[in-house]
Enzyme design. Structure first.
Site, PDB file in Angstrom:
ATOM      1  N   LYS A 100       7.295  -1.942  14.935  1.00 36.20           N
ATOM      2  CA  LYS A 100       5.907  -1.260  14.268  1.00 36.20           C
ATOM      3  C   LYS A 100       5.259  -1.580  15.960  1.00 36.20           C
ATOM      4  O   LYS A 100       4.370  -1.004  16.419  1.00 36.20           O
ATOM      5  CB  LYS A 100       5.206  -1.999  13.669  1.00 36.20           C
ATOM      6  CG  LYS A 100       5.565  -1.437  12.483  1.00 36.20           C
ATOM      7  CD  LYS A 100       4.537  -2.137  10.964  1.00 36.20           C
ATOM      8  CE  LYS A 100       5.418  -1.741   9.344  1.00 36.20           C
ATOM      9  NZ  LYS A 100       4.942  -2.077   8.437  1.00 36.20           N
TER      10      LYS A 100
ATOM     11  N   GLN B  56       2.601  -7.507   6.443  1.00 38.13           N
ATOM     12  CA  GLN B  56       3.834  -7.224   6.083  1.00 38.13           C
ATOM     13  C   GLN B  56       4.131  -7.761   4.515  1.00 38.13           C
ATOM     14  O   GLN B  56       4.035  -9.213   4.731  1.00 38.13           O
ATOM     15  CB  GLN B  56       4.900  -7.426   7.296  1.00 38.13           C
ATOM     16  CG  GLN B  56       6.448  -7.055   7.170  1.00 38.13           C
ATOM     17  CD  GLN B  56       5.975  -4.854   7.281  1.00 38.13           C
ATOM     18  OE1 GLN B  56       6.230  -4.933   8.245  1.00 38.13           O
ATOM     19  NE2 GLN B  56       6.877  -4.761   6.629  1.00 38.13           N
TER      20      GLN B  56
ATOM     21  N   ASP C 196      -3.032  -0.416   7.035  1.00 40.49           N
ATOM     22  CA  ASP C 196      -1.939   0.320   6.001  1.00 40.49           C
ATOM     23  C   ASP C 196      -2.562   1.023   4.483  1.00 40.49           C
ATOM     24  O   ASP C 196      -2.139   2.149   4.040  1.00 40.49           O
ATOM     25  CB  ASP C 196      -2.017  -1.285   4.958  1.00 40.49           C
ATOM     26  CG  ASP C 196      -0.475  -1.262   5.802  1.00 40.49           C
ATOM     27  OD1 ASP C 196       0.353  -0.736   6.428  1.00 40.49           O
ATOM     28  OD2 ASP C 196       0.027  -2.661   5.775  1.00 40.49           O
TER      29      ASP C 196
END
Ligand code: NAD
Length: 298
Positions: free
Chosen positions: A52, A96, A119
């Site tokens: 990412k 994460q 997200d």
């Protein structure tokens, strides 16, 4: 059979983002900035976060990686997120998952400011998505939509079977594909671990999204001729022939299913790459605080 190639489509998406980011910079506006938090040192999570961050650099974004030890307490992570929420330079915050067991994932997701929820897991984002309002869309379902759109796959009135009902993949993609939009307007059946007659249901599907995390689960006898198959699964399977010691496997028995399909995503090289491209789209949109509204169909 045609491969839905995540390398080609994600590159096209990233090229477009890079051009738009350069335009922002040239106009004297701020550079999109993604802050990623990684707790502990889980091998898969390390790989995802590193990828990412690398992709942020590729498109010209700023990125920050905040590493925290596995044994931190919840209060420390809460404080870190509050700081990022209040940092005007940070546009998107990504924590994460999975988190260590002493930390409540639901609490942490709830804490991320909805304007920075790249997200798309915050209840506010999910609620807006369900209502069809402009918002962040979780990256994997968003990536699947971008993939279907790129290949101009017809979705209207198609029967889509989604296997898996997780909050991050199965449930959101089932909602998105049932919207009055393109890609969408499908008749969607959501299957899960308590579904009976899964094979019979899958055999009725024009489109199958496999998101359950069991390597090779979807076999050729479960797939109708010319179906479109989207494989979301990513499982590390021991493989001594690989330098890393493992291979990445999808939820579809690709070798036998591919010849029956009209289109299929490979693993690796399919949905995983699209997920990262979609995260970059969300980060760009976070910086602009503008969200594409979906295209309604009659
Ligand atoms: P999950 O692990 O949270 O849940 C699995 C789902 O599958 C559950 O809803 C369960 O009911 C269903 N299921 C389990 N066994 C089943 C069976 N025998 N028949 C029917 N349904 C069954 O799901 P997740 O987090 O969405 O992950 C699914 C897979 O997708 C995993 O391999 C994960 O690594 C992968 N994934 C990939 C990406 C990507 O970017 N490609 C992103 C997220 C997740």
């Amino acid at each position: 059979m045609q491969i839905l190639d995540g390398k080609i489509v994600s590159q096209a998406v990233k090229d477009a983002i890079k051009i738009k980011t350069e335009a922002l910079k040239n106009a004297g506006k701020k550079t999109p900035h993604l802050a990623a938090i990684l707790v502990g040192s889980n091998g898969a999570s390390e790989t995802y976060v590193a990828s990412k961050v690398k992709n942020c650099e590729e498109v010209g974004f700023k990125s920050s990686l905040i590493r925290l030890p596995e044994n931190i307490d919840e209060a420390t992570l809460v404080a870190e997120i509050e700081q990022l929420n209040n940092d005007a330079d940070v546009d998107g915050i990504l924590v994460q998952l999975p988190l260590p067991k002493q930390i409540s994932e639901a609490k942490i997701i709830n804490l991320i400011h909805p304007d920075k929820d790249v997200d798309g897991f915050h209840p506010m984002s999910i609620g807006k998505m369900v209502l069809g309002l402009p918002t962040f869309i979780p990256a994997t379902p968003y990536g699947i939509l971008l993939m279907l759109e790129h290949y101009k796959i017809e979705t209207k009135s198609k029967h889509t079977v989604v296997i898996g009902r997780s909050n991050i993949v199965g449930r959101p993609i089932s909602i998105l594909l049932s919207r009055n939009a393109y890609p969408g307007n499908c008749t969607v059946t959501v299957c899960h671990s308590h579904t009976h007659n899964l094979k019979e249901i899958c055999l009725q599907a024009d489109i199958i999204v496999a998101a359950l995390g069991i390597p090779g689960f979807l076999t050729a006898d479960m797939v109708k001729e010319n179906a479109v198959v989207v494989d979301v699964g990513i499982t590390r399977v021991k493989d001594d022939t690989k330098k890393s010691g493992f291979a990445i496997k999808g939820d579809v028995d690709f070798t036998n299913v591919a010849s029956k399909c009209s289109y299929i995503t490979p693993v690796p090289g399919g949905v995983g790459l699209m997920t990262i491209a979609a995260l970059l789209m969300n980060t760009f949109n976070a910086c602009e605080q503008k969200f594409p509204s979906h295209k309604m169909e009659k």
